[in-house]
Enzyme design. Structure first.
Site, short mmCIF file in Angstrom:
data_model
loop_
_atom_site.label_atom_id
_atom_site.label_comp_id
_atom_site.label_asym_id
_atom_site.label_seq_id
_atom_site.Cartn_x
_atom_site.Cartn_y
_atom_site.Cartn_z
N CYS A 2 -41.35 -52.87 55.17
CA CYS A 2 -42.51 -53.54 54.58
C CYS A 2 -42.03 -54.63 53.65
O CYS A 2 -40.97 -54.52 53.03
CB CYS A 2 -43.42 -52.61 53.79
SG CYS A 2 -44.08 -51.24 54.73
N ARG A 27 -39.25 -57.57 57.85
CA ARG A 27 -39.23 -56.24 57.24
C ARG A 27 -40.27 -55.31 57.83
O ARG A 27 -40.34 -54.13 57.46
CB ARG A 27 -39.47 -56.36 55.73
CG ARG A 27 -38.45 -57.20 55.01
CD ARG A 27 -38.81 -57.33 53.55
NE ARG A 27 -38.65 -56.08 52.86
CZ ARG A 27 -37.52 -55.64 52.32
NH1 ARG A 27 -36.44 -56.39 52.39
NH2 ARG A 27 -37.46 -54.49 51.71
N TRP A 74 -44.58 -52.00 57.97
CA TRP A 74 -43.94 -51.20 59.01
C TRP A 74 -44.44 -49.79 58.76
O TRP A 74 -44.11 -49.17 57.74
CB TRP A 74 -42.42 -51.27 58.88
CG TRP A 74 -41.70 -50.62 60.02
CD1 TRP A 74 -41.34 -51.20 61.21
CD2 TRP A 74 -41.20 -49.28 60.08
NE1 TRP A 74 -40.67 -50.30 62.00
CE2 TRP A 74 -40.58 -49.11 61.34
CE3 TRP A 74 -41.24 -48.18 59.22
CZ2 TRP A 74 -39.99 -47.91 61.74
CZ3 TRP A 74 -40.65 -46.99 59.62
CH2 TRP A 74 -40.04 -46.86 60.86
N ASN A 100 -43.99 -51.04 49.04
CA ASN A 100 -42.91 -50.92 50.03
C ASN A 100 -42.14 -49.66 49.67
O ASN A 100 -41.59 -49.57 48.57
CB ASN A 100 -41.99 -52.14 49.94
CG ASN A 100 -40.67 -51.93 50.67
OD1 ASN A 100 -40.62 -51.25 51.67
ND2 ASN A 100 -39.61 -52.50 50.14
N GLY A 101 -42.13 -48.68 50.58
CA GLY A 101 -41.40 -47.45 50.29
C GLY A 101 -42.19 -46.24 50.73
O GLY A 101 -43.04 -46.34 51.62
N GLU A 508 -22.37 -51.49 70.98
CA GLU A 508 -23.12 -52.59 70.36
C GLU A 508 -23.87 -53.41 71.43
O GLU A 508 -25.01 -53.80 71.23
CB GLU A 508 -22.16 -53.47 69.55
CG GLU A 508 -22.75 -54.69 68.89
CD GLU A 508 -23.85 -54.38 67.86
OE1 GLU A 508 -24.09 -53.21 67.56
OE2 GLU A 508 -24.49 -55.34 67.41
N LYS A 512 -27.87 -53.87 71.42
CA LYS A 512 -28.54 -55.19 71.39
C LYS A 512 -29.56 -55.27 72.51
O LYS A 512 -30.67 -55.72 72.31
CB LYS A 512 -27.52 -56.33 71.57
CG LYS A 512 -26.63 -56.64 70.39
CD LYS A 512 -27.29 -57.25 69.19
CE LYS A 512 -27.78 -56.20 68.25
NZ LYS A 512 -26.97 -55.82 67.14
N GLU A 515 -32.67 -52.92 71.85
CA GLU A 515 -33.60 -53.23 70.77
C GLU A 515 -34.42 -54.49 71.02
O GLU A 515 -35.56 -54.56 70.58
CB GLU A 515 -32.94 -53.23 69.39
CG GLU A 515 -31.91 -54.26 69.12
CD GLU A 515 -31.33 -54.14 67.69
OE1 GLU A 515 -31.96 -53.58 66.79
OE2 GLU A 515 -30.21 -54.63 67.49
N HIS A 531 -16.90 -38.09 83.68
CA HIS A 531 -17.25 -36.75 83.20
C HIS A 531 -18.76 -36.55 83.15
O HIS A 531 -19.25 -35.65 82.47
CB HIS A 531 -16.64 -36.53 81.81
CG HIS A 531 -15.14 -36.60 81.84
ND1 HIS A 531 -14.37 -35.63 82.44
CD2 HIS A 531 -14.29 -37.54 81.39
CE1 HIS A 531 -13.10 -35.97 82.34
NE2 HIS A 531 -13.01 -37.14 81.71
N LYS A 630 -36.07 -55.07 59.96
CA LYS A 630 -34.71 -55.49 59.63
C LYS A 630 -34.08 -54.56 58.59
O LYS A 630 -32.93 -54.18 58.72
CB LYS A 630 -34.75 -56.92 59.08
CG LYS A 630 -33.40 -57.52 58.78
CD LYS A 630 -32.69 -57.93 60.06
CE LYS A 630 -31.35 -58.56 59.80
NZ LYS A 630 -30.52 -58.55 61.02
C1 AGP Z 1 -28.99 -53.93 64.33
O1 AGP Z 1 -29.20 -54.82 65.38
C2 AGP Z 1 -30.11 -53.06 64.06
N1 AGP Z 1 -31.27 -53.82 63.75
C3 AGP Z 1 -29.88 -51.85 63.16
O2 AGP Z 1 -29.19 -50.94 63.94
C4 AGP Z 1 -29.14 -52.04 61.83
O3 AGP Z 1 -27.81 -52.35 62.06
C5 AGP Z 1 -29.25 -50.74 61.02
O4 AGP Z 1 -30.60 -50.50 60.73
C6 AGP Z 1 -28.45 -50.77 59.74
O5 AGP Z 1 -28.87 -51.80 58.90
P1 AGP Z 1 -28.00 -52.27 57.67
O6 AGP Z 1 -26.75 -52.83 58.19
O7 AGP Z 1 -28.85 -53.26 56.95
O8 AGP Z 1 -27.74 -51.05 56.84
#
Ligand code: AGP
Length: 635
Positions: A2, A27, A74, A100-101, A508, A512, A515, A531, A630
Site C-alpha cells: 500500500c 506498492r 494491496w 499502510n500495514g 530467477e 521473472k 511474476e 530425479h 513491490k
Molecule cells: C522480485 O522480482 C520480486 N518482486 C520479489 O520476489 C522480491 O524480490 C521480494 O519480494 C523481496 O523484496 P526485497 O528485495 O525488497 O526484500
C-alpha cells in the site's frame, strides 16, 4: 504494501495526491482513494482497480481543497472492492484515515467500538482507526502532554495509536481541523516533505521528490502534525522531538520511463550504468597486487570487528533477493572459504538454526522494507544480543534503500546504488546485489588471504569489463530476443535449468517469467531433472538451459541432451562460439563469454528480456503484475 500520500498547503490537493499515488502504485494497485477537506466537510472518493479508475471518477469534479490524503491499496483484510478501499471514515464521516500495514488487534478493537455504537462499512483492519480517533475527539482532552497542548486532533490520533498493535503508517485528516494533517509511523515507512508553506507526506520519496527534496523520514513511534505553518514531531508518549529535514540528492527524472514502454525494460537497460556505479563506488583504484602499502582491493567501509575470527555467514532474504543470496553463497564459499547458509526469511523466523559462534548475518532486501526479512533480522539480532562474545550479533544489510527500515535496523549497510526501481519485477537491483557479494567476497578473501592477489586482480578486471559487454549484448541481442519471445505467448509451462553458480539464475529466470507473464515456470538444478521433473517434459515444454563455460558446462550440456531426448524444445543461454552447444540447442540466446564466477550477471539478462517480451506480447501489465506489490510490508 500500500502507498499513502498527504498534502497540506495552498494548491488544490487532489491533483498533487493523484500524481503522488502514481509514483507509489508499485506498492499496490487493487484500489485507490482520496479524501480532501474543505468548508467543514470531508470529500472521499474511492475506486476499485488501478489508479486510472479513480482518476476517471474525479474527471469534472471541481475540488480546490488544500488538504487531503490518498491511498493505493494491496488488499490484506477484505477483498479489493470499493467499500474496502481507503480512506476509511468514522461513523459521522468527520475523520478520514489512510493506512499502510496491518493492525493486528483490529478484531478486539472493532468489537469494542461496535458495542459502543460505531458502525462499520468495510472488512478492513484500518477502519477501527477513524472510529477510535472520533471517540477520543468526543472526549475531554487531559492537557497532560506537550502533544495534547498543541492540538486536540493530534492528541486524539496519538491516544488511538497507543491502542494499536502491528506495523503501520497512517495519515489522518478531520473535517473539524482543516489546517492539520496528522501522520504516524510504527514499523512501516513514512517520509515528510517540506515545501514553501506546503508540506507533503508519503510512503516513499518518489511521490514527493518532484515538489521538494527537503525530507524527514519519521522513525518508529513518532507522530507528526503538518500544518501550513510547519511540522511538529512527537513521540507516542506525547513529548515534542527536535527534528530537522535533510536534502535528498535525487533527480526526479529517475522515476520517469524516459521513452521506454515499461519501467522494467528501462531498468534492464540501466544495468550497465548500475554496474559502473558500483565499480566506481567500491573498487579501490590505487590497489595493486603485491603493493607494499596497506591497501585493500575494495572499500566497503565495514569495520574490522565484523570480519574478526569469522567462521560462518548466514543470509536471510526473500524472492529475488534470496536468489542473489544463493549466488552470494557460491561466491563467498569459493573466494573467501567461509561456510554460508542461506534461509528464506519467512521460514527462518519460525525455525531458526541453532546459534553458531563468530557468525555474520546478512539481510538482503532491495526495498529494505520486506516484513519477513526485517522480522527475521530483528529476531536474530535479539536472539544473539544476550549471548557470550563469540555469538553476539554481527549484522550486515545489503539494500538499495539505505534510508529504509533495514538501514535503521542493522548497524552496517552495503548500498547497492542501483537507483530507484519501479517495475515490480526486480532486475537492476538483482545484479547490484550480486555486485555487493563480489565486493564482500573479495574484501574477505583479501583479508583472510584465501585467494592469490593475481586472481583477485583477474576477477576485478572481469568485473570491470562487464558494463561494456552487457551494453553490447543489449544493443545486439534485444531485438532477436523480442522476436523469439513472441513465439511463446501461448506457452503454458517453462522449465529453467542451471548448475552451480548458475542454478540460482535458473530460479530467477523462472520467477521473472511467472511474476510478469503468469506462465507456470520451474527452475531446477540441471542434474535433478532426472530425479522427477523430467517426467514433465514433452514437445510443448520449452527448457531453458544456462550453459556457461566452466566447471559444470559439459554436465549441463549432457542434462540438456537428456531433455532433448524427451522432445523438449531446448533454448541455451550460452556463448555463441561453442560448437557442441549449437548441436544441442534448438535456439541459442548468445551471451558474452565471461569467467564462470561472474557469469550470473551476464546469464540473467537474456532471461529478464525473455520474460519481459513474453509478458509484453501477452499484453500484460509488466510493471504492475496482478496480485503483487513491490514492497511486501506484510508477513
Ligand atoms: C522480485 O522480482 C520480486 N518482486 C520479489 O520476489 C522480491 O524480490 C521480494 O519480494 C523481496 O523484496 P526485497 O528485495 O525488497 O526484500
Amino acid at each position: 504494501m500500500c502507498g499513502i500520500v498527504g498534502y497540506i498547503g495552498t494548491q488544490p490537493a487532489s491533483e498533487l495526491l493523484l500524481a503522488g499515488l502514481e509514483k507509489l502504485e508499485y506498492r499496490g494497485y487493487d484500489s485507490a482513494g482520496l479524501a480532501t477537506v474543505s468548508e467543514g466537510e470531508i470529500t472521499c472518493i474511492r475506486a476499485k482497480g488501478k489508479l486510472y479508475r479513480l482518476r476517471e471518477k474525479l474527471v469534472g469534479l471541481e475540488n480546490l481543497a488544500g488538504v487531503g490524503i490518498g491511498h493505493t491499496r494491496w488488499a490484506t483484510h477484505g477483498k479489493p472492492e470499493e467499500h474496502n478501499a481507503h480512506p476509511h471514515r468514522d461513523t459521522a464521516g468527520r475523520v478520514a484515515v489512510v493506512q499502510n500495514g496491518i493492525i493486528e488487534n483490529y478484531r478486539d478493537l472493532r468489537e469494542g467500538l461496535k458495542k459502543r455504537g460505531r458502525e462499520f462499512s468495510s472488512e478492513t483492519d484500518t477502519e477501527v482507526i477513524p472510529h477510535l480517533i472520533a471517540e477520543f475527539l468526543e472526549q475531554e482532552t487531559p492537557q497532560d502532554t506537550a502533544c495534547a497542548y498543541a492540538s486536540k486532533f493530534l492528541d486524539a490520533v496519538r491516544r488511538s495509536l497507543l491502542m494499536l498493535q502491528g506495523s503501520f503508517a497512517i495519515a489522518v485528516v478531520s473535517a473539524d481541523y482543516p489546517d492539520e494533517l496528522i501522520v504516524a509511523r510504527q514499523q512501516a515507512p513514512l517520509v515528510i516533505g517540506f515545501g514553501q508553506g506546503e508540506f507533503f507526506c508519503a510512503s516513499d520519496t518518489p511521490a514527493i521528490v518532484s515538489h521538494t527534496r527537503a525530507v524527514l523520514p519519521l522513525e518508529n513511534g513518532e507522530v507528526a502534525k503538518l500544518s501550513p505553518l510547519g511540522v511538529e514531531v512527537y513521540n507516542f508518549a506525547g513529548d515534542r522531538l527536535k527534528k530537522t529535514p535533510h536534502l535528498l540528492n535525487w533527480n526526479p527524472v529517475v522515476v520517469e520511463k524516459q521513452g521506454f514502454k515499461h519501467f522494467m525494460l528501462k531498468e534492464i537497460y540501466e544495468q550497465p550504468g548500475v554496474l559502473r556505479a558500483c565499480l566506481d563506488a567500491y573498487l579501490n583504484d590505487d590497489w595493486k597486487p603485491d603493493s607494499a602499502e596497506e591497501q585493500t582491493p575494495v572499500n566497503l567501509g565495514l569495520p574490522p570487528e565484523l570480519y574478526a575470527n569469522l567462521e560462518r555467514i548466514q543470509i536471510l532474504a526473500c524472492g529475488t533477493s534470496w536468489h542473489a543470496g544463493l549466488v552470494g553463497k557460491y561466491i563467498l564459499e569459493k573466494l573467501a572459504r567461509i561456510p554460508v547458509q542461506i534461509e528464506y526469511a519467512s521460514e527462518f523466523r519460525y525455525a531458526p538454526a541453532p546459534l553458531t559462534p563468530n557468525t555474520m548475518t546478512i539481510g538482503i532486501s532491495q526495498s529494505g522494507e520486506t516484513a519477513d526479512t526485517l522480522a527475521a533480522l530483528a529476531m536474530e539480532q535479539q536472539r544473539r544480543a544476550g549471548q557470550p562474545e563469540p555469538s553476539r550479533p554481527r549484522m550486515l544489510g545489503i539494500t538499495n534503500r539505505p534510508e529504509s527500515s533495514l538501514g535503521h535496523l542493522v548497524p552496517h549497510i552495503i548500498d547497492t546504488m542501483a537507483g530507484i526501481e519501479i517495475g515490480v519485477a526486480a532486475t537492476k537491483t538483482f545484479i547490484a546485489q550480486l555486485m555487493a557479494f563480489y565486493f564482500l567476497a573479495i574484501d574477505l578473501a583479501a583479508r583472510r588471504q584465501t585467494l592469490p592477489e593475481s586472481e583477485i586482480e583477474q576477477l576485478i578486471a572481469g568485473l570491470r569489463h562487464l558494463p561494456g559487454q552487457i551494453e553490447l549484448f543489449l544493443s545486439s541481442q534485444e531485438r532477436q530476443i523480442e522476436e523469439f519471445a513472441h513465439g511463446f505467448a501461448d506457452t503454458r509451462d517453462f522449465v529453467f535449468v542451471g548448475r552451480g553458480i548458475n542454478f540460482p539464475i535458473a530460479l530467477e529466470g523462472a520467477l521473472k517469467l511467472k511474476e510478469i507473464s503468469y506462465i507456470h515456470a520451474q527452475g531446477y538444478p540441471a542434474g535433478e531433472m532426472k530425479h522427477g521433473p523430467i517426467a514433465l517434459l514433452d514437445d510443448k515444454v520449452p527448457v531453458v538451459a544456462i550453459a556457461m563455460p566452466g566447471s559444470v558446462y559439459e554436465k549441463v550440456i549432457s542434462n540438456a541432451q537428456e531433455a532433448k531426448a524427451r522432445d523438449a524444445r531446448l533454448i541455451g543461454v550460452t556463448p555463441k562460439n561453442i560448437s557442441e552447444a549449437a548441436e544441442v540447442f534448438d535456439t541459442i540466446l548468445p551471451v558474452p563469454d565471461v569467467d564462470e564466477l561472474i557469469s550470473p550477471i551476464v546469464s540473467v539478462i537474456p532471461l529478464q528480456l525473455l520474460a519481459y517480451h513474453i509478458a509484453a506480447r501477452r499484453g500484460l501489465d509488466v510493471d504492475q503484475p496482478r496480485n503483487l506489490a513491490k514492497s511486501v510490508t506484510v508477513e
